[in-house]
Write an enzyme that holds these catalytic residues in place. Structure first.
Site, short mmCIF file in Angstrom:
data_model
loop_
_atom_site.label_atom_id
_atom_site.label_comp_id
_atom_site.label_asym_id
_atom_site.label_seq_id
_atom_site.Cartn_x
_atom_site.Cartn_y
_atom_site.Cartn_z
N SER A 283 0.76 -1.10 -0.13
CA SER A 283 -0.10 -0.21 -0.13
C SER A 283 0.89 1.39 0.03
O SER A 283 1.61 1.42 -1.05
CB SER A 283 -1.02 -0.04 1.33
OG SER A 283 -2.07 0.84 1.27
N ASP A 294 10.03 5.41 -10.26
CA ASP A 294 9.68 6.16 -11.40
C ASP A 294 10.41 7.43 -11.62
O ASP A 294 10.79 7.75 -12.77
CB ASP A 294 8.09 6.34 -11.21
CG ASP A 294 7.32 4.98 -11.70
OD1 ASP A 294 7.98 3.86 -12.04
OD2 ASP A 294 6.21 5.13 -11.65
N LYS A 308 -0.58 -4.21 -3.02
CA LYS A 308 -1.90 -3.81 -2.73
C LYS A 308 -1.97 -2.45 -3.12
O LYS A 308 -1.57 -1.37 -2.51
CB LYS A 308 -1.93 -3.93 -1.11
CG LYS A 308 -3.41 -3.71 -0.35
CD LYS A 308 -3.74 -2.51 -0.48
CE LYS A 308 -5.10 -2.42 0.13
NZ LYS A 308 -5.66 -1.12 0.56
#
Length: 519
Positions: A283, A294, A308
């Site tokens: 999460s 990224d 998740k």
């Protein structure tokens, strides 16, 4: 009008009114509930029936939709809020008696003189020792509103008679920073166990303290086994390291158009950054790791995270209970979907980690095959990363299955390790603190491994764990190191457990070697 409507009835009508369209299926469920209430042969618990129906409906949606009873709602919020109201102790059950493991610095129990090793026999005059009191019932007795009083009776080694402590409850902080120290010269290490409202401030304080002792040349943030928490705190952490107004995460669902959350509020640090993850990082941890990866801002080290990436919205019901309904999915800045598949059912979904182990993913990164359809590119260096569930690390660290033996796993799972270390510490606490007034002295000179081992093996015998001298020899080094860490934790605080066991943290040691190799 007769009061036969259950909480399910109210929920369904509320949803129907909100949508301005009474669904025929909702009406059918309401009719069924009414039929049961009015015609069934026996008396039924309508509240229980409603809760069962809600749980069954939510289970059909995805593995993370859930129903929380009114009694459990407040407790579930405590970890996210970063505090609760009580006396400020952690404890464990040893031989059917609650034994204080730690007192939280500055909190009510410490202020009145409660000590680690004290055994609680009574709470407000009610006996809780030696009478099969359940561990889960203790918080209900000890916790309470700020300003209220509780009397605990303790038995302390060296004292002839029990001692009563009158304690006024207060706000108790729940820390999400487990440890912050220099893992190697110039390499700062911070362990986060969750993302709560207080996490950003805790991280700031931890780094400020470290920077006062030495220059931070590289920073390692350990998110291994961090199951997540509040997304805004995760965004705050990421915002410290990427340019302002850069996308951190986006969400999108059938009924929720895509919306992006951007970084803001900080002048980003350019310190070399490393993030540790494993199969239990989930999460909010995955939002942090995914965004930093990224943007090519951090090197991610470890194993593929849990996967998740579903957004739950808590919706309160009329009786104080709560439905947590999935309304969208999380996406990293490159567009990766964090959520792993769940179309094979909830049971298989939660056994995914076991499946990864069986398929060899935990020990060999080449066992994971990604189709081209899941290929994405980082935003600055255009490196290939993959979606489809979880965050895959830049540096893979295999699970070392050879570290633990069957005997070691038995000793740990039966509680013999923790109880044995605790018993030893409680018996010798005064002498240990007199001999080792600081952790540094303890780390350099502690030499009572034989005594701890005897205490642990005594507990193992109590649990009827069978072993040979050869098996003890195979597991002795790990057993003694873990026991040493538990003693340090009990004497000096939770952080010192992680200091002692840092040599066992393969992801941490791999990162340190990688950093040093670049210098």
């Amino acid at each position: 009008m007769k009061r036969f409507f259950s909480s399910l009835t109210i929920l369904l009508y509320a949803l129907a009114i909100y949508a301005q369209n009474v669904d025929n299926n909702a009406v059918k469920i309401v009719q069924t509930m009414n039929l049961i209430s009015n015609l069934y042969v026996d008396t039924v618990d309508r509240s229980h029936l409603a809760e069962t129906a809600i749980k069954a409906m939510l289970k059909e949606l995805d593995p993370h939709c859930s129903y929380i009873s009114a009694a459990d709602v407040q407790r579930s919020h405590e970890g996210l809020e970063g505090n609760f109201e009580g006396i400020g102790v952690s404890y464990m059950m040893i031989n059917d008696t609650i034994t204080i493991d730690q007192t939280i610095s500055g909190c009510p129990a410490e202020r009145v003189g409660v000590l680690p090793g004290d055994k609680i026999t009574h709470v407000d005059g009610k006996l809780i020792a030696g009478n099969n009191t359940k561990l889960n019932d203790i918080p209900k007795m000890i916790r309470g509103p700020k300003g209220s009083k509780v009397v605990i009776t303790i038995v302390r080694q060296g004292e002839k008679h029990p001692i009563d402590f009158n304690i006024i409850r207060d706000k108790i902080p729940i820390n999400s920073v487990d440890a912050a120290f220099f893992a190697a010269p110039g390499i700062a290490y911070v362990k986060l166990n969750s993302f709560s409202l207080t996490t950003p401030d805790e991280l700031t304080e931890a780094l400020q303290k470290l920077s006062k002792t030495s220059a931070i040349e590289s920073l390692i943030i350990d998110l291994q086994s961090n199951g997540g928490g509040i997304m805004n705190s995760a965004v705050d952490i990421v915002s410290r390291f990427i340019p302002r107004h850069s996308e951190v995460v986006s969400v999108k669902g059938v009924h929720l158009p895509k919306s992006s959350t951007l970084s803001s509020g900080y002048t980003p640090s350019d310190i070399p950054l490393y993030v540790l993850i494993d199969e239990y990082s989930a999460s909010a941890s995955e939002i942090v790791a995914g965004a930093l990866q990224d943007w090519d801002r951090a090197t991610i080290v470890g194993r593929r995270s849990f996967g998740k990436g579903l957004v739950q919205r808590p919706i309160g019901l009329q009786d104080g209970s709560e439905v947590r309904l999935t309304i969208a999915r999380y996406y990293t800045p490159s567009g990766r979907n964090i959520q792993k598949p769940y179309d094979s059912g909830t049971d298989k979904y939660f056994k995914d980690i076991e499946s990864r182990y069986k398929h060899g993913e935990m020990v060999n990164s080449d066992s994971v095959q990604f189709p081209d359809s899941l290929k994405y590119y980082t935003l600055k260096e255009h490196r290939v990363v993959y979606g489809g569930g979880g965050i895959f690390p830049d540096i893979f660290v295999p699970l070392d299955t050879a570290k633990t033996t069957k005997l070691y796993r038995q000793i740990v799972s039966k509680g013999a390790l923790s109880r044995g270390a605790k018993t030893y510490t409680d018996k010798n606490r005064k002498n240990l603190l007199r001999k080792f007034s600081t952790f540094e002295e303890f780390e350099q000179s502690f030499d009572e491994a034989d005594k701890i081992e005897k205490s642990i093996l005594k507990e193992a015998d109590t649990e009827k764990i069978e072993y040979t001298e050869s098996e003890i020899g195979e597991t002795r080094q790990l057993l003694r190191l873990q026991a040493r860490a538990l003693v340090a934790q009990s004497l000096y605080g939770p952080e010192y457990y992680f200091r002692v066991t840092s040599s066992l943290n393969d992801a941490l040691q791999t990162t340190i070697k990688y950093i040093n190799s670049k210098q």
